[in-house]
Motif scaffolding. Structure first.
Motif, PDB file in Angstrom:
ATOM      1  N   PHE A   1       0.828  -1.207   0.000  1.00  0.00           N
ATOM      2  CA  PHE A   1       0.000   0.000   0.000  1.00  0.00           C
ATOM      3  C   PHE A   1       0.862   1.256   0.000  1.00  0.00           C
ATOM      4  O   PHE A   1       2.054   1.212   0.314  1.00  0.00           O
ATOM      5  N   LEU A   2       0.216   2.356  -0.341  1.00  0.00           N
ATOM      6  CA  LEU A   2       0.871   3.669  -0.353  1.00  0.00           C
ATOM      7  C   LEU A   2       1.631   3.900   0.956  1.00  0.00           C
ATOM      8  O   LEU A   2       1.079   3.727   2.038  1.00  0.00           O
TER       9      LEU A   2
ATOM     10  N   PHE B   1       0.691   7.190  -9.601  1.00  0.00           N
ATOM     11  CA  PHE B   1       0.230   7.653  -8.304  1.00  0.00           C
ATOM     12  C   PHE B   1       0.726   6.776  -7.167  1.00  0.00           C
ATOM     13  O   PHE B   1       0.089   6.628  -6.150  1.00  0.00           O
TER      14      PHE B   1
ATOM     15  N   ARG C   1      -7.063   7.505 -25.418  1.00  0.00           N
ATOM     16  CA  ARG C   1      -7.177   6.599 -24.269  1.00  0.00           C
ATOM     17  C   ARG C   1      -8.172   7.139 -23.255  1.00  0.00           C
ATOM     18  O   ARG C   1      -8.603   8.275 -23.345  1.00  0.00           O
ATOM     19  N   GLU C   2      -8.489   6.287 -22.277  1.00  0.00           N
ATOM     20  CA  GLU C   2      -9.404   6.719 -21.229  1.00  0.00           C
ATOM     21  C   GLU C   2      -8.817   7.919 -20.484  1.00  0.00           C
ATOM     22  O   GLU C   2      -7.615   7.967 -20.232  1.00  0.00           O
TER      23      GLU C   2
ATOM     24  N   TYR D   1      -7.843  10.252 -17.336  1.00  0.00           N
ATOM     25  CA  TYR D   1      -7.425   9.908 -15.980  1.00  0.00           C
ATOM     26  C   TYR D   1      -7.202  11.183 -15.182  1.00  0.00           C
ATOM     27  O   TYR D   1      -7.108  12.271 -15.740  1.00  0.00           O
ATOM     28  N   ILE D   2      -7.139  11.034 -13.887  1.00  0.00           N
ATOM     29  CA  ILE D   2      -6.972  12.196 -13.012  1.00  0.00           C
ATOM     30  C   ILE D   2      -5.483  12.453 -12.850  1.00  0.00           C
ATOM     31  O   ILE D   2      -4.734  11.571 -12.426  1.00  0.00           O
ATOM     32  N   SER D   3      -5.054  13.663 -13.222  1.00  0.00           N
ATOM     33  CA  SER D   3      -3.615  13.917 -13.165  1.00  0.00           C
ATOM     34  C   SER D   3      -3.223  14.742 -11.945  1.00  0.00           C
ATOM     35  O   SER D   3      -2.060  14.776 -11.576  1.00  0.00           O
ATOM     36  N   ALA D   4      -4.151  15.422 -11.310  1.00  0.00           N
ATOM     37  CA  ALA D   4      -3.819  16.135 -10.075  1.00  0.00           C
ATOM     38  C   ALA D   4      -5.012  16.108  -9.140  1.00  0.00           C
ATOM     39  O   ALA D   4      -6.140  16.376  -9.560  1.00  0.00           O
TER      40      ALA D   4
ATOM     41  N   THR E   1      -6.974   8.124  -4.514  1.00  0.00           N
ATOM     42  CA  THR E   1      -7.535   6.988  -3.793  1.00  0.00           C
ATOM     43  C   THR E   1      -6.690   6.539  -2.607  1.00  0.00           C
ATOM     44  O   THR E   1      -7.197   6.360  -1.500  1.00  0.00           O
ATOM     45  N   GLU E   2      -5.387   6.389  -2.828  1.00  0.00           N
ATOM     46  CA  GLU E   2      -4.587   5.837  -1.730  1.00  0.00           C
ATOM     47  C   GLU E   2      -4.438   6.829  -0.580  1.00  0.00           C
ATOM     48  O   GLU E   2      -4.505   6.453   0.588  1.00  0.00           O
ATOM     49  N   ASN E   3      -4.247   8.103  -0.919  1.00  0.00           N
ATOM     50  CA  ASN E   3      -4.184   9.116   0.132  1.00  0.00           C
ATOM     51  C   ASN E   3      -5.481   9.153   0.918  1.00  0.00           C
ATOM     52  O   ASN E   3      -5.491   9.282   2.135  1.00  0.00           O
TER      53      ASN E   3
ATOM     54  N   LEU F   1      -7.690   6.724   1.271  1.00  0.00           N
ATOM     55  CA  LEU F   1      -7.867   5.532   2.109  1.00  0.00           C
ATOM     56  C   LEU F   1      -6.988   5.616   3.355  1.00  0.00           C
ATOM     57  O   LEU F   1      -7.350   5.150   4.420  1.00  0.00           O
TER      58      LEU F   1
ATOM     59  N   ILE G   1     -14.558   2.498  -5.692  1.00  0.00           N
ATOM     60  CA  ILE G   1     -13.669   2.379  -4.531  1.00  0.00           C
ATOM     61  C   ILE G   1     -14.408   1.793  -3.324  1.00  0.00           C
ATOM     62  O   ILE G   1     -13.806   1.375  -2.347  1.00  0.00           O
TER      63      ILE G   1
END
Lengths: 311, 345
Positions: free
Chosen positions: A10-11, A38, B83-84, B86-89, B149-151, B153, B194
């Motif tokens: 995980f991050l 990311f 392409r799809e 995506y979120i860059s920031a 997402t990871e931040n 979570l 998510i």
């Protein structure tokens, strides 16, 4: 065949730090790193290029199919265009390791790539909370790893590391567990890790039979999920009972329970236990490892109707 | 028959051509008119043309517009040509960020201008014959997208109280957006990737996703007069009942889920939607693989007591070969013809 290593976790677990540590062990000009944009703070592209490694970044918005397609595309391009000998993949922290493995075992990768090491970095400082919070991806990363690397083990103390080892062993009883401080890891040790040796195995040099137990299956594990809430008195009474040995010799135990409005974590070691309040959501799961467990009686003890349920 | 004629015939117990389905092309519609994915987003006219062309070419049961509310709320999206997106920031997880999470006047917001033009264009083109739906991420996944997402979570563990306030703000912004759609007659569809059991535990789902999603569905049902559709990616076995309890009229599941099990768990409380594999079958498979996948879905899905709608298990990849789409819709025409009989499959 292209040899593939995957570093998951995980991050903040330390995937990128680990890759940097391992990089010198790969033959430079023939290694490509596929990194998720990311992920952690990215590896410095300049340094990588200066040293002859090549890096490909993939962007991700969603963990599911779209991400998979991007990943498939990126990997296919790397294999065909760059023709490396080695690829190190750092997938997003919430990726499902078994899904990536499945993809690699299908064409077009099956005939061109071989999986070498699946290294999962386990964050010692956050493992307990993460295990509570996260869904299947977390377990999946640990249970499908060929190597489990504990990070920041030096920051948490030996007993926490032991708890974590016991805990990851419930999901993966084959992969060697490495808990050594990475700063002290030599190039030779890092190399052995990349090559699949287990000289760093946390459990290897442990003289006590207890430590090898899980892997040799001589010891047993008992796990149970409790009702949403139990009374604290009931919990204490049960833990005291566990000490008496009427259910077998409990060596270690860990659990997360809710008593009314309060959440607690308990730890059971060397025939003593402590219960601490915690400020995160708990799942009501508990687990014991021990010798000669009487499963039936244990089950009766922990699932008895009289749980003193308070809501 | 047009989608509306078909529905009317079913409602009035008259014969119809085939059962309705829920397949939508998403960004892949750009391939039908051969435009760049980036133009699909930047140019309302091109998006309407592509969406309507996909609808007519493949005989879809509706048209829709997807909106990234997170972009309206401050995340930066990147739209590659082919392409799809995506979120860059993403936004920083701090108090200041929370203050910016509002949509004052959705009708006038510059980042929603294309959305309204597309919506009007779709109604103008096919509104009399087809349903028009609006889809966006639910409050939990929307928040995860906004903050990364990871931040996000990680914050769920470290700052749960802050996370609750962030989701509340995203929900409020989404509610404002939904209210602005009153009178349009759109159907709503929310995705919550998510919130998947693959990412968070059921306990966390019940705490951080379900309550907010329930409030959103309340508003959507009131505004549109129809119960919304709810898609959650990944393994949803342990939260399927919760998904039904949010008030969704239809629950859409990932292709990794067994539709028979889903039908069983959902019972008669909602329509089951899914779950032809967009990657394995549509993108990488052959027409035979596609037909087999569809047949399996129809067989299993038709056991759902609350109704079933065949659809993709997740977003359709842009590079899906047209021959697989043709195979899918041809086969559906055959398998789903009136009177529908699962035994025939």
């Amino acid at each position: 065949m292209v040899s593939i290593d995957i570093v998951s976790g995980f991050l903040g677990a330390g995937k990128t730090t680990l890759i940097k540590k391992l990089l010198p062990c790969y033959p430079d000009s023939n290694t490509v790193i596929i990194e998720n944009e990311f992920g952690d703070i990215g590896i410095d592209g300049d340094i990588i290029e200066r040293e002859g490694y090549r890096m490909v970044e993939i962007s991700s918005g969603c963990i599911c199919c779209i991400m998979k397609d991007d990943f498939l595309l990126a990997l296919d391009n790397v294999v065909k265009d760059l023709r490396p000998e080695h690829i190190v993949i750092e997938p997003t922290g919430i990726s499902i390791l078994s899904d990536i493995v499945k993809m690699l075992k299908k064409e077009p990768f099956q005939s061109s790539c071989v999986i070498h090491a699946l290294i999962t970095v386990v964050d010692c400082e956050n493992f307990i909370e993460q295990r509570e919070l996260f869904g299947e991806f977390f377990k999946d990363q640990i249970s499908n790893a060929t190597h489990l690397l504990l990070s920041k083990a030096q920051n948490v103390g030996a007993s926490v590391v032991e708890d974590i080892v016991l805990s990851v062993r419930q999901w993966n009883d084959k992969a060697p567990v490495v808990a050594k401080n990475w700063d002290e890891m030599s190039i030779e040790e890092a190399l052995s890790l990349v090559q699949g040796d287990t000289v760093l195995d946390y459990e290897r040099d442990m003289p006590s039979p207890n430590r090898r137990s899980c892997r040799e299956k001589r010891f047993s594990t008992f796990a149970v999920e409790l009702p949403s809430s139990v009374s604290r008195d009931w919990l204490e009474a049960n833990l005291s009972d566990m000490k008496e040995g009427a259910y077998g010799a409990a060596l270690r135990g860990k659990g997360f329970v809710r008593c009314g409005d309060e959440a607690y974590a308990f730890s059971f070691t060397n025939n003593s236990y402590r219960i601490d309040p915690v400020d995160y959501e708990v799942s009501g799961k508990l687990c014991f490892i021990g010798i000669d467990f009487d499963e039936e009686k244990l089950k009766a003890l922990w699932t008895a109707r009289k749980t003193g349920v308070s809501n | 028959m047009t989608p509306k004629e078909r529905r009317r015939a079913i409602a009035e117990n008259r014969p119809y051509d085939r059962i309705p389905h829920g397949f939508a092309l998403g960004y892949a519609a750009s391939r039908v008119t051969g435009i760049k994915v980036s133009d699909f987003h930047r140019d309302a006219k091109k998006q309407v043309e592509a969406t309507v062309a996909a609808y007519r070419t493949y005989g879809l049961d509706g048209v829709g517009v997807r909106i990234d509310i997170e972009e309206v709320l401050g995340a930066t999206f990147n739209y590659p040509d082919y392409r799809e997106p995506y979120i860059s920031a993403t936004l920083n997880l701090n108090e200041d960020a929370l203050d910016t999470l509002t949509i004052d006047d959705p009708k006038k917001h510059p980042k929603l201008a294309i959305f309204w033009r597309v919506l009007d264009g779709l109604f103008e083109a096919v509104g009399d014959e087809s349903y028009v739906s609006v889809s966006f991420r639910g409050p939990f996944s929307g928040s995860a997208a906004l903050f990364g997402t990871e931040n996000f979570l990680r914050a769920v563990i470290r700052k749960p109280e802050f996370v609750h306030r962030a989701i509340e703000k995203v929900l409020e912004a989404e509610l404002t957006f939904v209210e602005a759609l009153a009178g349009y007659g759109v159907g709503f569809s929310n995705s919550d990737p998510i919130a998947s059991g693959t990412v968070i535990s059921p306990q966390q789902y019940r705490k951080f996703a379900k309550p907010y999603q329930t409030r959103l569905f309340d508003a959507e049902t009131r505004v549109s007069g129809r119960k919304p559709q709810y898609h959650v990616c990944g393994d949803t076995t342990r939260i399927l009942r919760d998904m039904v309890e949010t008030g969704a009229g239809a629950v859409s599941v990932d292709n990794l889920m067994d539709l028979e099990l889903v039908a069983d768990l959902v019972g008669s409380d909602a329509v089951v939607v899914g779950n032809v594999d967009p990657s394995g079958s549509m993108l990488l498979g052959t027409p035979d693989v596609v037909r087999q996948d569809l047949r399996n879905c129809l067989k299993k899905g038709s056991k759902a007591k609350g109704g079933y709608r065949a659809a993709f298990g997740c977003g359709l990849p842009i590079d899906t070969p047209p021959e697989n789409l043709i195979a899918l819709f041809d086969a559906f025409q055959e398998y789903g013809r009136y009177p529908f009989d699962p035994e025939r499959l």
